[in-house]
Design a protein around this motif. Structure first.
Motif, PDB file in Angstrom:
ATOM      1  N   VAL A  74       9.127   6.453   4.580  1.00 24.40           N
ATOM      2  CA  VAL A  74       9.435   7.797   4.071  1.00 24.40           C
ATOM      3  C   VAL A  74      10.914   8.091   4.294  1.00 24.40           C
ATOM      4  CG1 VAL A  74       9.070  10.271   4.506  1.00 24.40           C
ATOM      5  CG2 VAL A  74       7.108   8.751   4.177  1.00 24.40           C
ATOM      6  N   LYS A  75      11.431   7.655   5.441  1.00 26.89           N
ATOM      7  CA  LYS A  75      12.874   7.812   5.706  1.00 26.89           C
ATOM      8  C   LYS A  75      13.709   7.121   4.643  1.00 26.89           C
ATOM      9  CE  LYS A  75      13.806   6.223   9.829  1.00 26.89           C
ATOM     10  NZ  LYS A  75      14.250   5.892  11.177  1.00 26.89           N
ATOM     11  N   GLN A  76      13.163   6.090   4.028  1.00 28.33           N
ATOM     12  CA  GLN A  76      13.893   5.298   3.034  1.00 28.33           C
ATOM     13  C   GLN A  76      13.663   5.795   1.606  1.00 28.33           C
ATOM     14  OE1 GLN A  76      16.136   3.241   4.107  1.00 28.33           O
ATOM     15  NE2 GLN A  76      15.449   3.515   6.211  1.00 28.33           N
ATOM     16  N   GLY A  77      12.847   6.838   1.452  1.00 25.75           N
ATOM     17  CA  GLY A  77      12.671   7.437   0.138  1.00 25.75           C
ATOM     18  C   GLY A  77      11.322   7.241  -0.521  1.00 25.75           C
ATOM     19  N   LEU A  78      10.398   6.564   0.139  1.00 25.42           N
ATOM     20  CA  LEU A  78       9.063   6.409  -0.437  1.00 25.42           C
ATOM     21  C   LEU A  78       8.280   7.692  -0.149  1.00 25.42           C
ATOM     22  CD1 LEU A  78       7.436   4.188  -1.905  1.00 25.42           C
ATOM     23  CD2 LEU A  78       6.435   3.630   0.281  1.00 25.42           C
ATOM     24  N   PRO A  79       7.694   8.319  -1.158  1.00 22.07           N
ATOM     25  CA  PRO A  79       6.930   9.550  -0.919  1.00 22.07           C
ATOM     26  C   PRO A  79       5.807   9.315   0.095  1.00 22.07           C
ATOM     27  CG  PRO A  79       7.258   9.209  -3.266  1.00 22.07           C
ATOM     28  CD  PRO A  79       7.715   7.958  -2.571  1.00 22.07           C
ATOM     29  N   SER A  80       5.536  10.303   0.931  1.00 21.73           N
ATOM     30  CA  SER A  80       4.529  10.143   1.982  1.00 21.73           C
ATOM     31  C   SER A  80       3.132   9.869   1.417  1.00 21.73           C
ATOM     32  CB  SER A  80       4.504  11.368   2.890  1.00 21.73           C
ATOM     33  OG  SER A  80       4.216  12.524   2.136  1.00 21.73           O
ATOM     34  N   ALA A  81       2.859  10.299   0.205  1.00 19.79           N
ATOM     35  CA  ALA A  81       1.548  10.056  -0.405  1.00 19.79           C
ATOM     36  C   ALA A  81       1.375   8.611  -0.880  1.00 19.79           C
ATOM     37  CB  ALA A  81       1.348  11.008  -1.577  1.00 19.79           C
ATOM     38  N   VAL A  82       2.446   7.816  -0.819  1.00 21.51           N
ATOM     39  CA  VAL A  82       2.411   6.433  -1.308  1.00 21.51           C
ATOM     40  C   VAL A  82       2.555   5.479  -0.130  1.00 21.51           C
ATOM     41  CG1 VAL A  82       3.385   4.804  -2.981  1.00 21.51           C
ATOM     42  CG2 VAL A  82       3.549   7.254  -3.406  1.00 21.51           C
ATOM     43  N   SER A  83       1.698   5.621   0.856  1.00 22.14           N
ATOM     44  CA  SER A  83       1.786   4.785   2.048  1.00 22.14           C
ATOM     45  C   SER A  83       1.586   3.311   1.693  1.00 22.14           C
ATOM     46  CB  SER A  83       0.714   5.198   3.058  1.00 22.14           C
ATOM     47  OG  SER A  83       0.618   4.251   4.097  1.00 22.14           O
ATOM     48  N   PRO A  84       2.456   2.439   2.176  1.00 19.96           N
ATOM     49  CA  PRO A  84       2.272   1.009   1.877  1.00 19.96           C
ATOM     50  C   PRO A  84       1.075   0.411   2.609  1.00 19.96           C
ATOM     51  CG  PRO A  84       4.101   1.307   3.371  1.00 19.96           C
ATOM     52  CD  PRO A  84       3.653   2.691   2.946  1.00 19.96           C
ATOM     53  N   ILE A  85       0.577   1.090   3.623  1.00 15.88           N
ATOM     54  CA  ILE A  85      -0.539   0.561   4.398  1.00 15.88           C
ATOM     55  C   ILE A  85      -1.879   1.003   3.828  1.00 15.88           C
ATOM     56  CG2 ILE A  85      -1.649   0.531   6.676  1.00 15.88           C
ATOM     57  CD1 ILE A  85       0.997  -0.998   6.542  1.00 15.88           C
ATOM     58  N   MET A  86      -2.046   2.284   3.610  1.00 11.17           N
ATOM     59  CA  MET A  86      -3.355   2.807   3.225  1.00 11.17           C
ATOM     60  C   MET A  86      -3.671   2.615   1.745  1.00 11.17           C
ATOM     61  SD  MET A  86      -4.480   3.525   6.083  1.00 11.17           S
ATOM     62  CE  MET A  86      -6.033   4.265   5.644  1.00 11.17           C
ATOM     63  N   ARG A  87      -2.737   2.100   0.994  1.00  8.21           N
ATOM     64  CA  ARG A  87      -2.927   1.927  -0.439  1.00  8.21           C
ATOM     65  C   ARG A  87      -4.107   1.009  -0.761  1.00  8.21           C
ATOM     66  NH1 ARG A  87       1.738  -0.700  -3.725  1.00  8.21           N
ATOM     67  NH2 ARG A  87       0.551  -1.211  -5.550  1.00  8.21           N
ATOM     68  N   ASN A  88      -4.355   0.046   0.069  1.00  6.36           N
ATOM     69  CA  ASN A  88      -5.463  -0.880  -0.144  1.00  6.36           C
ATOM     70  C   ASN A  88      -6.210  -1.001   1.184  1.00  6.36           C
ATOM     71  OD1 ASN A  88      -7.125  -3.154  -0.299  1.00  6.36           O
ATOM     72  ND2 ASN A  88      -5.797  -4.137  -1.790  1.00  6.36           N
ATOM     73  N   HIS A  89      -7.315  -0.276   1.296  1.00  2.00           N
ATOM     74  CA  HIS A  89      -8.013  -0.202   2.581  1.00  2.00           C
ATOM     75  C   HIS A  89      -8.504  -1.561   3.064  1.00  2.00           C
ATOM     76  CE1 HIS A  89     -10.330   1.491   5.861  1.00  2.00           C
ATOM     77  NE2 HIS A  89      -9.630   2.595   5.659  1.00  2.00           N
ATOM     78  N   LYS A  90      -8.857  -2.434   2.141  1.00  2.00           N
ATOM     79  CA  LYS A  90      -9.311  -3.780   2.528  1.00  2.00           C
ATOM     80  C   LYS A  90      -8.196  -4.511   3.289  1.00  2.00           C
ATOM     81  CE  LYS A  90     -10.914  -8.098   0.479  1.00  2.00           C
ATOM     82  NZ  LYS A  90     -11.174  -8.813  -0.772  1.00  2.00           N
ATOM     83  N   GLU A  91      -6.963  -4.386   2.806  1.00  2.00           N
ATOM     84  CA  GLU A  91      -5.841  -5.038   3.488  1.00  2.00           C
ATOM     85  C   GLU A  91      -5.502  -4.338   4.794  1.00  2.00           C
ATOM     86  OE1 GLU A  91      -2.816  -5.438   0.495  1.00  2.00           O
ATOM     87  OE2 GLU A  91      -3.680  -7.328  -0.181  1.00  2.00           O
ATOM     88  N   TYR A  92      -5.660  -3.005   4.845  1.00  2.48           N
ATOM     89  CA  TYR A  92      -5.462  -2.286   6.113  1.00  2.48           C
ATOM     90  C   TYR A  92      -6.447  -2.823   7.145  1.00  2.48           C
ATOM     91  CZ  TYR A  92      -6.044   1.317   9.627  1.00  2.48           C
ATOM     92  OH  TYR A  92      -6.163   1.979  10.820  1.00  2.48           O
ATOM     93  N   ASP A  93      -7.711  -2.945   6.770  1.00 11.70           N
ATOM     94  CA  ASP A  93      -8.725  -3.460   7.698  1.00 11.70           C
ATOM     95  C   ASP A  93      -8.371  -4.866   8.176  1.00 11.70           C
ATOM     96  OD1 ASP A  93     -10.187  -1.120   7.419  1.00 11.70           O
ATOM     97  OD2 ASP A  93     -11.634  -1.986   6.003  1.00 11.70           O
TER      98      ASP A  93
END
Length: 121
Positions: A74-93
């Motif tokens: 988010v500090k780098q400009g990615l909107p908080s709603a576009v989390s790189p982690i939670m975008r694909n729950h299977k990969e988060y798991d």
């Protein structure tokens, strides 16, 4: 795309989202004073701007990794709603389980509240 120790996300410029990519690398480090730590390195390029953020998390707090990674991007400009982690729950798991394995952590282990503060959570 996830593989143990690395998560890669590409962003294609959906309206309101920068174009670019984010890579998260992580590995176990041992510190004489702090004990076992998970070291994270978040690198990428968003709208043509390269960045690198690095941080450590204590063994007992490392499972809150998504929060600190989200803050870094988010500090780098990615909107908080576009989390790189939670975008694909299977990969988060998968990432969660990989971190658990690397730290030899068991469900239900106590968390040192001082470590939460030290890790910026």
């Amino acid at each position: 795309m996830f593989e143990p120790g690395h998560l890669h996300r590409a962003f294609s410029g959906v309206p309101g989202t920068p174009t670019g990519h984010v890579d998260v690398f992580y590995e176990v480090h041992h510190d004489a004073a702090e004990g076992t730590l998970m070291h994270f390195k978040v690198t990428g390029n968003l709208d043509g701007k390269d960045f690198t953020e690095e941080f450590d998390m204590h063994r007992d707090t490392a499972f809150n990794f998504a929060s600190l990674i989200a803050k870094a991007v988010v500090k780098q400009g990615l909107p908080s709603a576009v989390s790189p982690i939670m975008r694909n729950h299977k990969e988060y798991d998968a990432m969660f389980e990989d971190i658990r394995k690397k730290l030899d952590a068991k469900s239900g282990e106590a968390v040192n509240l001082t470590n939460l503060e030290k890790d910026g959570l």
